[in-house]
Design a protein around this motif. Structure first.
Motif, PDB file in Angstrom:
ATOM      1  N   THR A 136      -2.719   8.516   2.989  1.00 22.91           N
ATOM      2  CA  THR A 136      -1.559   9.132   3.642  1.00 22.91           C
ATOM      3  C   THR A 136      -0.343   9.079   2.725  1.00 22.91           C
ATOM      4  O   THR A 136       0.377  10.076   2.567  1.00 22.91           O
ATOM      5  CB  THR A 136      -1.244   8.411   4.962  1.00 22.91           C
ATOM      6  OG1 THR A 136      -2.433   8.361   5.738  1.00 22.91           O
ATOM      7  CG2 THR A 136      -0.175   9.127   5.735  1.00 22.91           C
ATOM      8  N   ALA A 137      -0.126   7.903   2.092  1.00 24.78           N
ATOM      9  CA  ALA A 137       1.025   7.773   1.194  1.00 24.78           C
ATOM     10  C   ALA A 137       0.892   8.727   0.013  1.00 24.78           C
ATOM     11  O   ALA A 137       1.873   9.326  -0.434  1.00 24.78           O
ATOM     12  CB  ALA A 137       1.154   6.334   0.700  1.00 24.78           C
TER      13      ALA A 137
ATOM     14  N   LEU B 220      -3.262   4.352   2.159  1.00 17.88           N
ATOM     15  CA  LEU B 220      -3.151   4.785   0.768  1.00 17.88           C
ATOM     16  C   LEU B 220      -3.195   6.296   0.656  1.00 17.88           C
ATOM     17  O   LEU B 220      -2.347   6.913  -0.010  1.00 17.88           O
ATOM     18  CB  LEU B 220      -4.334   4.232  -0.027  1.00 17.88           C
ATOM     19  CG  LEU B 220      -4.110   2.927  -0.746  1.00 17.88           C
ATOM     20  CD1 LEU B 220      -5.386   2.518  -1.443  1.00 17.88           C
ATOM     21  CD2 LEU B 220      -2.986   3.080  -1.757  1.00 17.88           C
TER      22      LEU B 220
ATOM     23  N   GLU C 211       2.688   6.024  -2.993  1.00 15.35           N
ATOM     24  CA  GLU C 211       3.721   7.013  -3.266  1.00 15.35           C
ATOM     25  C   GLU C 211       4.113   7.026  -4.735  1.00 15.35           C
ATOM     26  O   GLU C 211       4.260   8.085  -5.340  1.00 15.35           O
ATOM     27  CB  GLU C 211       4.953   6.717  -2.406  1.00 15.35           C
ATOM     28  CG  GLU C 211       4.947   7.572  -1.169  1.00 15.35           C
ATOM     29  CD  GLU C 211       5.979   7.134  -0.156  1.00 15.35           C
ATOM     30  OE1 GLU C 211       7.126   6.859  -0.547  1.00 15.35           O
ATOM     31  OE2 GLU C 211       5.631   7.061   1.020  1.00 15.35           O
ATOM     32  N   ALA C 212       4.241   5.819  -5.328  1.00 13.89           N
ATOM     33  CA  ALA C 212       4.625   5.742  -6.740  1.00 13.89           C
ATOM     34  C   ALA C 212       3.606   6.487  -7.601  1.00 13.89           C
ATOM     35  O   ALA C 212       3.975   7.212  -8.537  1.00 13.89           O
ATOM     36  CB  ALA C 212       4.723   4.284  -7.184  1.00 13.89           C
ATOM     37  N   MET C 213       2.323   6.355  -7.264  1.00 13.30           N
ATOM     38  CA  MET C 213       1.315   7.031  -8.071  1.00 13.30           C
ATOM     39  C   MET C 213       1.362   8.534  -7.857  1.00 13.30           C
ATOM     40  O   MET C 213       1.147   9.303  -8.796  1.00 13.30           O
ATOM     41  CB  MET C 213      -0.072   6.470  -7.761  1.00 13.30           C
ATOM     42  CG  MET C 213      -0.198   5.055  -8.295  1.00 13.30           C
ATOM     43  SD  MET C 213      -1.863   4.417  -8.240  1.00 13.30           S
ATOM     44  CE  MET C 213      -2.609   5.249  -9.623  1.00 13.30           C
TER      45      MET C 213
ATOM     46  N   VAL D 220       1.641  12.379   1.330  1.00  9.83           N
ATOM     47  CA  VAL D 220       3.059  12.564   1.631  1.00  9.83           C
ATOM     48  C   VAL D 220       3.877  12.513   0.338  1.00  9.83           C
ATOM     49  O   VAL D 220       4.796  13.313   0.136  1.00  9.83           O
ATOM     50  CB  VAL D 220       3.528  11.486   2.636  1.00  9.83           C
ATOM     51  CG1 VAL D 220       5.032  11.462   2.730  1.00  9.83           C
ATOM     52  CG2 VAL D 220       2.917  11.743   4.001  1.00  9.83           C
TER      53      VAL D 220
ATOM     54  N   ALA E  23       4.127   9.717  -9.986  1.00 10.48           N
ATOM     55  CA  ALA E  23       3.785   9.621 -11.402  1.00 10.48           C
ATOM     56  C   ALA E  23       2.847  10.757 -11.813  1.00 10.48           C
ATOM     57  O   ALA E  23       3.018  11.359 -12.882  1.00 10.48           O
ATOM     58  CB  ALA E  23       3.148   8.262 -11.699  1.00 10.48           C
TER      59      ALA E  23
ATOM     60  N   LEU F 160       0.805  -1.219   0.000  1.00  5.92           N
ATOM     61  CA  LEU F 160       0.000   0.000   0.000  1.00  5.92           C
ATOM     62  C   LEU F 160       0.839   1.271   0.000  1.00  5.92           C
ATOM     63  O   LEU F 160       0.589   2.178  -0.784  1.00  5.92           O
ATOM     64  CB  LEU F 160      -0.945   0.002   1.211  1.00  5.92           C
ATOM     65  CG  LEU F 160      -2.070  -1.022   1.186  1.00  5.92           C
ATOM     66  CD1 LEU F 160      -3.007  -0.827   2.359  1.00  5.92           C
ATOM     67  CD2 LEU F 160      -2.860  -0.950  -0.104  1.00  5.92           C
ATOM     68  N   PHE F 161       1.853   1.344   0.864  1.00  7.93           N
ATOM     69  CA  PHE F 161       2.687   2.545   0.901  1.00  7.93           C
ATOM     70  C   PHE F 161       3.408   2.776  -0.420  1.00  7.93           C
ATOM     71  O   PHE F 161       3.339   3.866  -0.978  1.00  7.93           O
ATOM     72  CB  PHE F 161       3.699   2.480   2.055  1.00  7.93           C
ATOM     73  CG  PHE F 161       3.121   2.819   3.403  1.00  7.93           C
ATOM     74  CD1 PHE F 161       1.944   3.537   3.505  1.00  7.93           C
ATOM     75  CD2 PHE F 161       3.766   2.434   4.565  1.00  7.93           C
ATOM     76  CE1 PHE F 161       1.410   3.862   4.747  1.00  7.93           C
ATOM     77  CE2 PHE F 161       3.239   2.755   5.807  1.00  7.93           C
ATOM     78  CZ  PHE F 161       2.069   3.467   5.900  1.00  7.93           C
ATOM     79  N   PRO F 162       4.129   1.754  -0.956  1.00  3.14           N
ATOM     80  CA  PRO F 162       4.855   1.997  -2.207  1.00  3.14           C
ATOM     81  C   PRO F 162       3.953   2.421  -3.358  1.00  3.14           C
ATOM     82  O   PRO F 162       4.284   3.345  -4.089  1.00  3.14           O
ATOM     83  CB  PRO F 162       5.519   0.655  -2.508  1.00  3.14           C
ATOM     84  CG  PRO F 162       5.529  -0.084  -1.246  1.00  3.14           C
ATOM     85  CD  PRO F 162       4.383   0.414  -0.436  1.00  3.14           C
ATOM     86  N   ILE F 163       2.778   1.757  -3.515  1.00  2.09           N
ATOM     87  CA  ILE F 163       1.973   2.111  -4.687  1.00  2.09           C
ATOM     88  C   ILE F 163       1.355   3.495  -4.517  1.00  2.09           C
ATOM     89  O   ILE F 163       1.283   4.276  -5.474  1.00  2.09           O
ATOM     90  CB  ILE F 163       0.903   1.043  -5.010  1.00  2.09           C
ATOM     91  CG1 ILE F 163       0.407   1.288  -6.430  1.00  2.09           C
ATOM     92  CG2 ILE F 163      -0.260   1.061  -4.054  1.00  2.09           C
ATOM     93  CD1 ILE F 163      -0.388   0.195  -7.028  1.00  2.09           C
TER      94      ILE F 163
END
Lengths: 261, 244
Positions: B203-204, B201, B71-73, B207, B76, B66-69
């Motif tokens: 929060t990520a 999600l 942030e990645a989005m 941030v 992007a 959840l955190f990586p996706i």
């Protein structure tokens, strides 16, 4: 054992229904709008599976073990037969001390175990470069929830209007916002929203309904609500208070050092 | 392999620590205050074991998925530079994650019972279902709207307290005009909208956005999306109570 298997499957189904729309939106936008490959796709998918399984097990475990007992307890503690200690005792608001204590204790304990608060605390720790500790934030939020739920129980017992408390709470939050360190403000506001989910809501709702249906003169429909609102308001104050306290202590330490020179 | 096992054990231990307060509180009140034995001790222990295991898996899943996706989005979208798509995504995330939220479904059903009891709607099953359905749509719309405002705030760098204070004023004003019976539910609906999967999600996302835009600080600007998502439902539900 068969009933248990059904419970696991049903919970897994519910969690899946909760996750699918989110996964659909994420992957839909990723593929159609951003048109980018997802970095570490396999790890991310594995993460989703972990979240799904973890949440389902978590809920089944709570449903099996802690919720029935906690809900039963809320009913027993609010039962007038438990509260009245003498035969001719008229019930006053102060006779409910065990209820307030239970409200505070269960509010604190469920908040510490709340998964979404753990998530926000992990992020806050990472973003603040360690200035905010995961456990410090969680304890600050849990203290806020404890105060909030105890006060909410007091409100149900006394029957005072909910909006008086909420509006005064807002005024306090605004005053604190002026004096609190700027970096904590957004996080404090967020802590209000994350405290009340999977673990806290079912137990707190049971407590509210139990109280409202047993206290003379209260209606379960009209007075049973509002505990969640208390639980989302008070952590904002306690988190800002925690930051103010840390800042004040740091300032006093520097001041003491200057005095010593 | 041994290191992985050790890391796993350490996170299990963390989950045990997270759960310990609940067990202590429940046991204390049962044994010392209510003076009753713990019923079905075996089931209790087994359930607690499941909770510990579940929490451990969930936290591992957060860090892997959840955190990586989220942030990645966020990165992007920042690279793509299209505000329209970003806002559309924000709305979809808010609306989509809320409309099917089990806690919200429960609250909406209770609210329909209250409304029927107060005589706002006919006391029949179809009328109640209709009411609960539109209430859910209202709350989901309000959360979608909240995430849009929150993302705009991060993009433009508005100070969070002005937006929150405006929201508070909205809540107070609406409390004055909304029917008394709906106020309690409206206040509670703010707390139930943010589910365990939405929070990490969102929060990520916040941030991630705040760290990828120059001039924004992830600490002061990245948080706050959840706060909006718990504030707007109160206003929208009270408005719903006045109109419906």
């Amino acid at each position: 054992m068969e009933a248990f298997g059904e419970l696991v499957l049903a919970t897994l189904g519910d969690t899946l229904r909760d996750v699918l729309p989110i996964a659909g939106i994420l992957f839909g936008f990723q593929l159609l709008v951003l048109r980018e490959r997802i970095p570490n796709l396999r790890r991310v998918l594995l993460g989703f599976v972990y979240v799904l399984l973890g949440l389902a097990l978590f809920l089944v475990g709570l449903e099996k073990a802690l919720f029935p007992l906690g809900k039963l307890m809320a009913v027993q503690l609010t039962d007038p037969a438990f509260i009245i200690d003498g035969p001719d005792d008229l019930l006053g608001w102060d006779d409910y001390y065990w209820v307030y204590l239970f409200a505070a204790a269960i509010g604190f304990a469920t908040t510490i175990a709340e998964p979404s608060l753990i998530a926000v605390a992990l992020k806050a720790h990472q973003v603040s470069g360690g200035a905010i500790t995961t456990s410090g934030l969680r304890v600050a939020v849990a203290i806020g929830v404890a105060i909030g739920i105890a006060l909410g129980a007091f409100r149900i017992v006394t029957g005072t209007p909910l909006h008086y408390y909420i509006v005064s709470g807002y005024v306090l939050v605004i005053i604190q916002t002026v004096y609190a360190p700027r970096m904590i403000v957004a996080l404090a506001y967020d802590s209000g929203g994350v405290t009340t989910s999977t673990v806290t809501v079912p137990l707190v709702t049971a407590l509210g309904l139990g109280l409202a249906s047993t206290v003379p003169g209260r209606s379960a429909i009209l007075d049973g609500f509002g505990l969640i609102a208390f639980a989302s308001l008070f952590p904002i104050m306690s988190v800002m208070g925690y930051a103010q306290l840390s800042e004040w202590r740091a300032r006093r330490a520097t001041w003491a050092r200057k005095q010593g020179e | 392999m041994r290191q992985q096992l050790l890391a796993f054990l350490r996170s299990v231990l963390g989950s045990v620590r997270d759960l310990a307060p609940i067990v202590v509180v429940v046991a204390f009140f049962q044994l010392a205050v209510l003076r009753q034995p713990l019923p079905n001790l075996g089931g209790l222990l087994f359930g607690t074991l499941l909770v510990v295991l579940g929490l451990t898996l969930f936290i591992r899943g957060l860090e892997l998925g959840l955190f990586p996706i989220g942030e990645a989005m966020a990165y992007a979208f920042a690279r793509k530079g299209s505000v329209t798509w970003l806002l559309l995504f924000a709305f979809a995330l808010g609306f989509g994650t809320t409309v099917a939220e089990p806690a919200l479904i429960a609250v909406a059903d209770e609210a329909a019972a209250v409304a029927a009891g107060a005589g706002f709607i006919a006391d029949s099953a179809p009328a109640r279902e209709d009411y609960a359905h539109w209430l859910r749509i209202t709350v989901a719309l309000s959360v979608g709207f909240a995430i849009i405002v929150g993302v705009l705030r991060i993009l433009r760098g508005w100070p969070i307290h002005w937006v929150i204070i405006a929201g508070y004023v909205g809540v107070v004003v609406m409390t004055e005009f909304a029917p008394q019976e709906i106020v309690g539910i409206a206040y509670d609906s703010g707390g139930v909208t943010t589910s365990t999967i939405t929070v990490p999600l969102v929060t990520a996302l916040g941030v991630g956005l705040a760290s990828s835009i120059r001039g924004r600080n992830p600490m002061t600007d990245g948080f706050g999306l959840i706060a909006f998502a718990s504030l707007t439902p109160m206003i929208f539900v009270m408005a719903f109570g006045m109109i419906y």
